[in-house]
Design an enzyme around this catalytic site. Sequence first.
Site, PDB file in Angstrom:
ATOM      1  N   LYS A   1     -85.883  84.811   3.649  1.00  0.00           N
ATOM      2  CA  LYS A   1     -86.558  85.221   2.405  1.00  0.00           C
ATOM      3  C   LYS A   1     -86.510  86.752   2.286  1.00  0.00           C
ATOM      4  O   LYS A   1     -85.525  87.351   2.682  1.00  0.00           O
ATOM      5  CB  LYS A   1     -87.990  84.660   2.361  1.00  0.00           C
ATOM      6  CG  LYS A   1     -88.001  83.150   2.631  1.00  0.00           C
ATOM      7  CD  LYS A   1     -89.320  82.498   2.361  1.00  0.00           C
ATOM      8  CE  LYS A   1     -89.205  81.014   2.673  1.00  0.00           C
ATOM      9  NZ  LYS A   1     -90.403  80.263   2.351  1.00  0.00           N
TER      10      LYS A   1
ATOM     11  N   GLU B   1     -87.633  69.892   0.835  1.00  0.00           N
ATOM     12  CA  GLU B   1     -88.729  70.791   1.188  1.00  0.00           C
ATOM     13  C   GLU B   1     -89.916  70.532   0.260  1.00  0.00           C
ATOM     14  O   GLU B   1     -89.946  71.038  -0.877  1.00  0.00           O
ATOM     15  CB  GLU B   1     -88.299  72.248   1.008  1.00  0.00           C
ATOM     16  CG  GLU B   1     -87.162  72.668   1.899  1.00  0.00           C
ATOM     17  CD  GLU B   1     -87.175  74.180   2.121  1.00  0.00           C
ATOM     18  OE1 GLU B   1     -87.229  74.578   3.281  1.00  0.00           O
ATOM     19  OE2 GLU B   1     -87.160  74.937   1.145  1.00  0.00           O
TER      20      GLU B   1
ATOM     21  N   GLY C   1     -94.645  77.252   4.129  1.00  0.00           N
ATOM     22  CA  GLY C   1     -95.486  78.384   4.502  1.00  0.00           C
ATOM     23  C   GLY C   1     -96.960  78.060   4.637  1.00  0.00           C
ATOM     24  O   GLY C   1     -97.789  78.968   4.687  1.00  0.00           O
TER      25      GLY C   1
HETATM   26  P1  PGA Z   1     -91.453  77.804   6.054  1.00  0.00           P
HETATM   27  O1  PGA Z   1     -90.411  77.952   4.840  1.00  0.00           O
HETATM   28  O2  PGA Z   1     -90.669  77.286   7.242  1.00  0.00           O
HETATM   29  O3  PGA Z   1     -91.981  79.193   6.287  1.00  0.00           O
HETATM   30  O4  PGA Z   1     -92.479  76.833   5.627  1.00  0.00           O
HETATM   31  C1  PGA Z   1     -89.396  77.012   4.639  1.00  0.00           C
HETATM   32  C2  PGA Z   1     -88.570  77.408   3.435  1.00  0.00           C
HETATM   33  O5  PGA Z   1     -89.130  77.874   2.433  1.00  0.00           O
HETATM   34  O6  PGA Z   1     -87.339  77.248   3.444  1.00  0.00           O
END
Ligand code: PGA
Length: 247
Positions: free
Chosen positions: A13, A164, A170
């Site tokens: 990100k 997802e 997150g």
């Molecule tokens: P996360 O994010 O592992 O921090 O939950 C996953 C993603 O958004 O691809």
Amino acid sequence: MRIHRPLIAGNWKMHGLRGSAGELEKIIAGARKLPEVEMVICPPATLIMSFAATAFGSPITVGGQDCHAEAVGAFTGDISAEMLKDAGATAVIVGHSERRRYHGESDAVVQAKANAAFRAGLIAIVCVGETRAEREAGRALAVVGSQIEGSLPEGAGDFVVAYEPVWAIGTGLTPTPGDVAAMHHFIRERLESRYSESGQGVRILYGGSVKPTNARELLAVKNVDGALVGGASLVAEEFLKIASACR
Ligand code: PGA
């Protein structure tokens, strides 16, 4: 039928400066000991070229987090799939829920980006997933079904689907293994009916709060062919622990 190795993709990100190269080097060193797992790191666009150069000849490949549907043009601030390829990327995430939400990307836009990835010779990692309200309303399968319908590439090229759930990203929350199994089974059926035999070989990743502590359980679920990892991919040790849970 599994024709590919499992894939563990790291989505950095909007995190990472040039100084993060040390973390990449640690990931590369660990990946050499895990040849049975394919791994791709998707850093911010500013780091793709240098990361690709560092990773050259190693088991790690580098991907983008988004691309524009056109190859070139008057699109200030955007980056095309061809540019990512030119910078050394081999893959690109498209349709991440943060793109869908903060940039208003529709399924049609995501599909155009997935097609662009195919055109440029990149593996598209196409993200789908329901919100909490949609799951609570019993609409998770319907929502993901229509995202699959609308956002996957038109041809049966080399692409990956990442399931997802938006509410798991997150947050530290994850669906139960049973819910993951049901969703991945459903996605597999959709892939097979749309792309016939080649749909069997498309990898379906799970993403959303994958951590070293839950990776083994999630990766053991049928039709889970890897993971898309956000937060935990920023720390080499955590990312590698997740990858080693594929064994
Ligand atoms: P996360 O994010 O592992 O921090 O939950 C996953 C993603 O958004 O691809």
